[in-house]
Design an enzyme around this catalytic site. Structure first.
Site, PDB file in Angstrom:
ATOM      1  N   HIS A  82     -20.030 -53.809  -6.977  1.00  0.00           N
ATOM      2  CA  HIS A  82     -20.269 -55.306  -6.745  1.00  0.00           C
ATOM      3  C   HIS A  82     -19.848 -56.309  -7.673  1.00  0.00           C
ATOM      4  CE1 HIS A  82     -23.867 -54.350  -3.840  1.00  0.00           C
ATOM      5  NE2 HIS A  82     -22.944 -53.607  -3.551  1.00  0.00           N
ATOM      6  N   GLU A  84     -20.941 -58.604  -9.192  1.00  0.00           N
ATOM      7  CA  GLU A  84     -21.851 -59.257 -10.380  1.00  0.00           C
ATOM      8  C   GLU A  84     -21.676 -58.139 -11.433  1.00  0.00           C
ATOM      9  OE1 GLU A  84     -24.246 -60.152  -6.665  1.00  0.00           O
ATOM     10  OE2 GLU A  84     -22.640 -58.500  -7.249  1.00  0.00           O
ATOM     11  N   CYS A 108     -27.784 -58.544  -4.785  1.00  0.00           N
ATOM     12  CA  CYS A 108     -28.797 -57.348  -4.118  1.00  0.00           C
ATOM     13  C   CYS A 108     -29.877 -57.188  -5.015  1.00  0.00           C
ATOM     14  CB  CYS A 108     -27.928 -56.318  -3.764  1.00  0.00           C
ATOM     15  SG  CYS A 108     -27.353 -55.278  -5.008  1.00  0.00           S
ATOM     16  N   CYS A 111     -28.324 -55.252  -8.290  1.00  0.00           N
ATOM     17  CA  CYS A 111     -27.412 -56.457  -9.219  1.00  0.00           C
ATOM     18  C   CYS A 111     -28.322 -57.326  -9.947  1.00  0.00           C
ATOM     19  CB  CYS A 111     -26.354 -56.950  -8.468  1.00  0.00           C
ATOM     20  SG  CYS A 111     -25.138 -55.993  -7.852  1.00  0.00           S
TER      21      CYS A 111
END
Length: 151
Positions: A82, A84, A108, A111
């Protein structure tokens, strides 16, 4: 008029998102230090050296319908790193304390845990629609910005 720091950094995150190869959503992230210096950027996609989601249909989540990959899932079926995580991994860990993460969609759960553990103090993101991945630019421009801060 100069843009606010939030607007400026979110615009950078949106530009970074254009590098993502996810079939569901192109997500970008940028981390600013306490003094508003860019520490790192990241976007979502499979790790370097692995054919990407869009080019090779390597994404199990991309095979699902919108209903099957509802936004509140735990993303355990997401093969991508992801945005992040990419940004956090490329930043100097000593500079993350008190930093602000700007991301183009709500992080999410995994994250969010990583963000909190890294020492990043504030997360700023554009609020999600109920769709799995809003692609329509008109819809994206209507999304509200939400700001979350850790105390």
């Amino acid at each position: 008029m100069r843009p606010s720091w939030d607007d400026w950094a979110l615009a950078i995150a949106e530009a970074v998102a254009t590098r993502a190869d996810c079939t569901r959503a192109q997500v970008g992230a940028v981390i600013l230090s306490r003094t508003h210096r860019v520490l790192a950027v990241g976007y979502n996609g499979l790790p370097a050296g692995i054919p990407g989601c869009a080019s090779a249909s390597n994404c199990p989540r991309g095979q699902l319908s919108v209903e099957e990959c509802a936004r509140d899932t735990d993303y355990s079926n997401c093969a991508a790193t992801h945005a992040e995580r990419n940004a956090i991994e490329h930043a100097d860990p000593y500079e993350l304390a008190g930093a602000t993460l700007y991301v183009t969609r709500k992080p999410c759960p995994a994250c969010q845990t990583l963000i909190e553990a890294s020492g990043i103090k504030t997360t700023v993101y554009r609020e999600e629609s109920t769709q799995c991945s809003p692609q329509d630019e008109a819809l994206r421009s209507m999304l509200n910005r939400a700001v979350n801060s850790r105390a």
